[in-house]
Design an enzyme around this catalytic site. Structure first.
Site, mmCIF file in Angstrom:
data_model
loop_
_atom_site.group_PDB
_atom_site.id
_atom_site.type_symbol
_atom_site.label_atom_id
_atom_site.label_comp_id
_atom_site.label_asym_id
_atom_site.label_seq_id
_atom_site.Cartn_x
_atom_site.Cartn_y
_atom_site.Cartn_z
ATOM 1 N N HIS A 249 0.838 -1.199 0.000
ATOM 2 C CA HIS A 249 0.000 0.000 0.000
ATOM 3 C C HIS A 249 0.872 1.247 0.000
ATOM 4 C CE1 HIS A 249 -3.278 2.550 2.154
ATOM 5 N NE2 HIS A 249 -3.565 2.455 0.865
ATOM 6 N N HIS B 275 -0.752 10.962 -2.456
ATOM 7 C CA HIS B 275 -2.080 10.584 -1.987
ATOM 8 C C HIS B 275 -2.988 11.772 -1.724
ATOM 9 C CE1 HIS B 275 -5.105 9.488 1.078
ATOM 10 N NE2 HIS B 275 -5.134 8.318 0.448
#
Length: 261
Positions: free
Chosen positions: A17, A59
């Site tokens: 991730h 992100h």
């Protein structure tokens, strides 16, 4: 490595991730390299557009949390973003790391020809354009067959599926913006779904599997969570800390999905 393997062979896929997020600054080339070198099957990463239209790997909508800068990604140029320190926030030993462009990540991936890619397009007014530019670049490198595309915006997910026909990963409808219910709605556009640990149950997994959708858990980061994910029947895990999942797979072989069939 074939993306369809996770449907047909019963093996479970392990994804890093944002790279190896637990131990290295997320979405940096170092985090991706460390995850890949430890043996993950897939890396997950996030894409946004800079002010001047460069696809950047980051992100958040702003640079505040993961760099020494401030302000929205969309209001900073590529060069302004590249000047920011994207590692020092996690420790002085990581100072000097930079926000990668997608092209830089693609260059790194040339040394990992089997690596699968979970390409998350972050919701934004420019998300469809981000997807178009990313797909064009990934195609240039010959990576598209190794990709699944993810988005929390149902309209963007549907666009990628309908316009390009690519595999997509979505999320439970209550977590997505613009989710369309019904037989021909958003779930019909998904190849896979990501279930966070607090939503993960065997019943929820079967619900999606009955729709023909692969189920991946987010983020099982210790052995207990990994074992629970497998007991629930997932065929993939996206991990901040991939070592427990990798160790379990190494020690016990490739377990068969316990609820498959």
């Amino acid at each position: 490595m074939n993306m369809e393997q996770w449907r047909t062979e019963g093996a479970f896929m392990i994804a890093g991730h944002r790279g190896y997020k637990a131990a290295y600054p997320e979405n940096t080339l170092l985090a991706f390299k460390e995850a890949m070198d430890r043996g993950v099957d897939m890396i997950e990463f996030d894409l946004r557009l800079s002010k001047d239209g460069t696809v950047m790997v980051i992100h958040d909508a702003t640079v505040d949390r993961t760099t020494d800068g401030t302000g929205p990604v969309a209001e900073l140029t590529r060069d302004e973003l590249k000047r920011l320190d994207a590692g020092g926030w996690m420790g002085p030993e990581f100072a000097g790391l930079r926000i990668p462009t997608l092209e830089e990540l693609c260059d790194l991936l040339q040394a990992y020809p089997e690596m699968l890619l979970n390409v998350e397009i972050k919701p934004a007014p420019s998300a469809a354009r981000t997807a178009d530019l990313a797909i064009r670049l990934l195609d240039r490198y010959g990576y598209l067959e190794r990709c699944v595309f993810t988005c929390f915006d149902a309209a963007v997910l549907t666009y990628i599926r309908d316009e390009y026909g690519f595999k997509t990963q979505g999320f439970p409808g209550e977590l997505m913006s613009g989710f369309v219910p019904g037989e021909d709605g958003t779930y019909s556009k998904m190849w896979a779904v990501g279930l966070e640990m607090k939503l993960l149950t065997p019943e929820r997994v079967r619900e999606f599997q009955d729709r023909g959708i692969l189920v991946w858990s987010y983020c099982p980061d210790d052995e207990q969570q990994v074992r629970y994910s497998l007991e629930c029947g997932v065929t993939g895990m996206t991990c901040n800390e991939p070592l427990p999942a990798l160790a379990l797979r190494t020690n016990h072989g490739m377990p068969v999905n316990p609820v498959k069939g």
